[in-house]
Write an enzyme that holds these catalytic residues in place. Sequence first.
Site, PDB file in Angstrom:
ATOM      1  N   LYS A 189      36.242  53.359  42.712  1.00  0.00           N
ATOM      2  CA  LYS A 189      36.576  52.427  43.772  1.00  0.00           C
ATOM      3  C   LYS A 189      37.767  52.158  43.296  1.00  0.00           C
ATOM      4  O   LYS A 189      38.909  51.997  43.718  1.00  0.00           O
ATOM      5  CB  LYS A 189      35.842  52.133  43.851  1.00  0.00           C
ATOM      6  CG  LYS A 189      35.508  50.693  44.175  1.00  0.00           C
ATOM      7  CD  LYS A 189      34.701  49.810  45.176  1.00  0.00           C
ATOM      8  CE  LYS A 189      34.520  48.201  44.791  1.00  0.00           C
ATOM      9  NZ  LYS A 189      36.053  47.391  44.777  1.00  0.00           N
ATOM     10  N   ASN A 190      37.464  51.403  42.049  1.00  0.00           N
ATOM     11  CA  ASN A 190      38.713  50.411  41.909  1.00  0.00           C
ATOM     12  C   ASN A 190      39.983  50.713  41.119  1.00  0.00           C
ATOM     13  O   ASN A 190      41.132  50.643  41.234  1.00  0.00           O
ATOM     14  CB  ASN A 190      37.936  48.749  40.542  1.00  0.00           C
ATOM     15  CG  ASN A 190      37.654  48.099  41.603  1.00  0.00           C
ATOM     16  OD1 ASN A 190      37.594  48.254  42.805  1.00  0.00           O
ATOM     17  ND2 ASN A 190      36.707  47.240  41.005  1.00  0.00           N
ATOM     18  N   ARG A 232      40.885  43.411  49.003  1.00  0.00           N
ATOM     19  CA  ARG A 232      41.650  42.947  47.877  1.00  0.00           C
ATOM     20  C   ARG A 232      42.792  43.672  47.978  1.00  0.00           C
ATOM     21  O   ARG A 232      43.732  43.561  46.870  1.00  0.00           O
ATOM     22  CB  ARG A 232      41.546  42.906  46.617  1.00  0.00           C
ATOM     23  CG  ARG A 232      40.313  41.452  47.013  1.00  0.00           C
ATOM     24  CD  ARG A 232      39.411  40.858  45.851  1.00  0.00           C
ATOM     25  NE  ARG A 232      41.106  40.134  44.734  1.00  0.00           N
ATOM     26  CZ  ARG A 232      41.361  38.362  45.018  1.00  0.00           C
ATOM     27  NH1 ARG A 232      40.466  38.287  46.577  1.00  0.00           N
ATOM     28  NH2 ARG A 232      42.329  37.844  45.123  1.00  0.00           N
ATOM     29  N   ASP A 256      34.568  39.663  47.339  1.00  0.00           N
ATOM     30  CA  ASP A 256      33.637  39.480  46.902  1.00  0.00           C
ATOM     31  C   ASP A 256      33.530  37.719  46.601  1.00  0.00           C
ATOM     32  O   ASP A 256      34.949  37.089  46.186  1.00  0.00           O
ATOM     33  CB  ASP A 256      32.654  39.853  45.949  1.00  0.00           C
ATOM     34  CG  ASP A 256      31.963  40.940  46.692  1.00  0.00           C
ATOM     35  OD1 ASP A 256      31.820  40.867  47.235  1.00  0.00           O
ATOM     36  OD2 ASP A 256      32.186  41.896  45.392  1.00  0.00           O
ATOM     37  N   ASP A 285      32.004  42.680  35.520  1.00  0.00           N
ATOM     38  CA  ASP A 285      30.941  43.541  36.708  1.00  0.00           C
ATOM     39  C   ASP A 285      30.322  43.985  36.003  1.00  0.00           C
ATOM     40  O   ASP A 285      29.681  44.663  37.081  1.00  0.00           O
ATOM     41  CB  ASP A 285      32.456  45.201  37.473  1.00  0.00           C
ATOM     42  CG  ASP A 285      33.475  44.002  37.589  1.00  0.00           C
ATOM     43  OD1 ASP A 285      33.567  42.880  38.550  1.00  0.00           O
ATOM     44  OD2 ASP A 285      34.165  44.880  38.404  1.00  0.00           O
ATOM     45  N   VAL A 295      35.715  35.301  32.762  1.00  0.00           N
ATOM     46  CA  VAL A 295      36.515  35.723  33.513  1.00  0.00           C
ATOM     47  C   VAL A 295      36.773  35.110  35.499  1.00  0.00           C
ATOM     48  O   VAL A 295      37.226  35.139  35.481  1.00  0.00           O
ATOM     49  CB  VAL A 295      36.088  37.327  34.025  1.00  0.00           C
ATOM     50  CG1 VAL A 295      37.648  38.018  34.660  1.00  0.00           C
ATOM     51  CG2 VAL A 295      36.789  37.845  32.427  1.00  0.00           C
TER      52      VAL A 295
HETATM   53  N1  EPU Z   1      44.001  35.072  38.168  1.00  0.00           N
HETATM   54  C1  EPU Z   1      43.946  34.432  38.473  1.00  0.00           C
HETATM   55  N2  EPU Z   1      45.498  34.232  39.871  1.00  0.00           N
HETATM   56  C2  EPU Z   1      46.204  35.338  39.811  1.00  0.00           C
HETATM   57  C3  EPU Z   1      45.077  36.895  39.349  1.00  0.00           C
HETATM   58  C4  EPU Z   1      43.743  35.863  38.544  1.00  0.00           C
HETATM   59  O1  EPU Z   1      44.010  32.822  38.166  1.00  0.00           O
HETATM   60  O2  EPU Z   1      47.077  35.771  40.696  1.00  0.00           O
HETATM   61  C5  EPU Z   1      42.180  35.043  38.076  1.00  0.00           C
HETATM   62  C6  EPU Z   1      41.088  35.206  39.089  1.00  0.00           C
HETATM   63  O3  EPU Z   1      40.873  34.218  39.329  1.00  0.00           O
HETATM   64  C7  EPU Z   1      40.208  35.883  37.188  1.00  0.00           C
HETATM   65  C8  EPU Z   1      41.068  36.284  36.402  1.00  0.00           C
HETATM   66  O4  EPU Z   1      41.874  35.484  36.964  1.00  0.00           O
HETATM   67  O5  EPU Z   1      39.637  34.541  37.016  1.00  0.00           O
HETATM   68  C9  EPU Z   1      41.175  37.682  36.866  1.00  0.00           C
HETATM   69  O6  EPU Z   1      41.227  38.095  38.165  1.00  0.00           O
HETATM   70  P1  EPU Z   1      41.701  39.423  37.642  1.00  0.00           P
HETATM   71  O7  EPU Z   1      43.186  39.133  38.669  1.00  0.00           O
HETATM   72  O8  EPU Z   1      41.489  40.499  36.502  1.00  0.00           O
HETATM   73  O9  EPU Z   1      41.103  40.535  38.955  1.00  0.00           O
HETATM   74  P2  EPU Z   1      40.928  41.360  40.401  1.00  0.00           P
HETATM   75  O10 EPU Z   1      42.322  42.107  40.103  1.00  0.00           O
HETATM   76  O11 EPU Z   1      41.211  40.490  41.402  1.00  0.00           O
HETATM   77  C10 EPU Z   1      39.542  42.899  39.874  1.00  0.00           C
HETATM   78  C11 EPU Z   1      38.920  44.227  39.962  1.00  0.00           C
HETATM   79  C12 EPU Z   1      37.260  43.371  39.743  1.00  0.00           C
HETATM   80  C13 EPU Z   1      37.434  43.063  38.524  1.00  0.00           C
HETATM   81  C14 EPU Z   1      38.421  42.014  38.075  1.00  0.00           C
HETATM   82  C15 EPU Z   1      38.058  42.535  36.332  1.00  0.00           C
HETATM   83  C16 EPU Z   1      39.381  45.393  41.809  1.00  0.00           C
HETATM   84  C17 EPU Z   1      39.637  45.403  43.682  1.00  0.00           C
HETATM   85  N3  EPU Z   1      38.762  44.387  41.719  1.00  0.00           N
HETATM   86  O12 EPU Z   1      39.610  42.358  39.784  1.00  0.00           O
HETATM   87  O13 EPU Z   1      36.167  43.642  40.310  1.00  0.00           O
HETATM   88  O14 EPU Z   1      36.130  42.568  37.996  1.00  0.00           O
HETATM   89  O15 EPU Z   1      39.594  42.636  38.543  1.00  0.00           O
HETATM   90  O16 EPU Z   1      37.641  43.100  36.420  1.00  0.00           O
HETATM   91  O17 EPU Z   1      40.098  46.360  41.267  1.00  0.00           O
HETATM   92  C18 EPU Z   1      34.419  44.199  41.793  1.00  0.00           C
HETATM   93  O18 EPU Z   1      35.114  45.595  41.446  1.00  0.00           O
HETATM   94  O19 EPU Z   1      33.450  44.160  41.674  1.00  0.00           O
HETATM   95  C19 EPU Z   1      34.768  43.428  41.510  1.00  0.00           C
HETATM   96  C20 EPU Z   1      34.942  42.061  41.272  1.00  0.00           C
END
Ligand code: EPU
Length: 432
Positions: free
Chosen positions: A23-24, A93, A117, A306, A328
């Site tokens: 999905k991601n 997101r 979430d 995850d 993370v």
């Molecule tokens: N972060 C920042 N600033 C930013 C972006 C991120 O501080 O501008 C921080 C976040 O707050 C977090 C960390 O960096 O503490 C990691 O965030 P990241 O941007 O890597 O994650 P994301 O893109 O928001 C995706 C997945 C998540 C998965 C993470 C890490 C999607 C839709 N979501 O989130 O998936 O945990 O990467 O691999 O792709 C899930 O599927 O349950 C899920 C939460």
Amino acid sequence: MTGKFIIQGGTPLRGDVTVYGAKNAASKMMIASLLTDEPCVLENVPLSQEIDITREFCERIGSEVAIGMDHRCEIRTPEIKNTSVVEFSRKNRIPILAFGPLLHRKGEAEVPFLGGDAIGHRPIDLHLEALNKMGVTIERRERSYYATADAIIGADIEFPFPSVGATENVLLTAVRARGTTTIRNAAVEPEILDLIRMLQGMGANIACDSAARVITIRGVPRLTGAVHRVLPDRNEAVSFAVAALATRGQVRIVGASADDLGAFVEKVKAMGAGVSQEADALVFSGADAYRATDVATAPHPGFMTDWQQPLAILMIAARGVSTIHETVYEDRFGYVKDLRRMGANIEVSDECIAPPCRYAGRTFNHSARITGASLLKGTDIVMTDIRAGMAHVIAALVAQGKSVISGTDHIDRGYERMDERLRALGADIKRV
Ligand code: EPU
């Protein structure tokens, strides 16, 4: 409408299950398709709510989308009819990733504040700073971000943390920018590498050195349609694997590959699980007893954040003290209170389990200590997010007696027909 799972625990899971596309990755690829007016075809798309939500978002922009029961998604956006989708607020997101495509095609974009979430603050500062560097002006409005750009130009971007979303945002903006963009300390999750493969199929010029975390994108003026098969969902594979191991069964996960699950496979093997790779599948075989272990979550190729929630269920079954250091997200242990009610011995704390992480000295409960082996008892639980919810489902499959788990929406957002597929492996699970 959200429902409940009624689970009678204690049956070892056995049999074959096929994992669907991630999905991601699939949701981001639907956004990538907005970069062209030609049709894109995505194969192996999961029929999950996350895809429905992303589809609705793309349709409001002007996409024509057809998704079949064969997991094939045809998406085409001949014209961008709407650059502002603000009322879509808080659903997932994905909208923030549409800045690049909308700016390239229409010169402006307005997207809602993000949902997803509740597992931490989840700021988007890295996205905004990187796009600013590429010539995008972003204004924060009451319920949205409004972006404009006269010209989008390549830039040298170095992330302080390899953010998945920010890396994707820059990729989707840089592919059609003027000049070259370099992303340093980029996230290199397999889902990102798969998105890169799709963009390359559309004509993008991207080079990626995963080991060095450097992605170089030379902008091209136009992209074409493409046909792309989405990589298998690693989170689904891990959930089925832990469900098999914790119930002491044996499950053959078709489509899963040890290459993308390295840190997980290594960890469960160290705990005593049997894991073997076949040509098209990974087989997980349960053991009578498991050994305790320590895990620190990290960006890929580390142990994915995850995966800590399902692994916690195996740690409860393991003899001795196991630890999880979540580095993370700052707030990803909300699910343990329900596991405690089921009989698990888990303590959470704001102290790092050495070495210190970026949450050191802060008051975030980002470490857990699990003392096992404990037997779980069935109970009533309200799920609060996808991965935590899946951990609760696995705990209920292991537990003695009946559990009633409400909030099935969380599972349906991330997994296709999870209850049916678990039932096919022998689980006693009903949806009401
Ligand atoms: N972060 C920042 N600033 C930013 C972006 C991120 O501080 O501008 C921080 C976040 O707050 C977090 C960390 O960096 O503490 C990691 O965030 P990241 O941007 O890597 O994650 P994301 O893109 O928001 C995706 C997945 C998540 C998965 C993470 C890490 C999607 C839709 N979501 O989130 O998936 O945990 O990467 O691999 O792709 C899930 O599927 O349950 C899920 C939460």
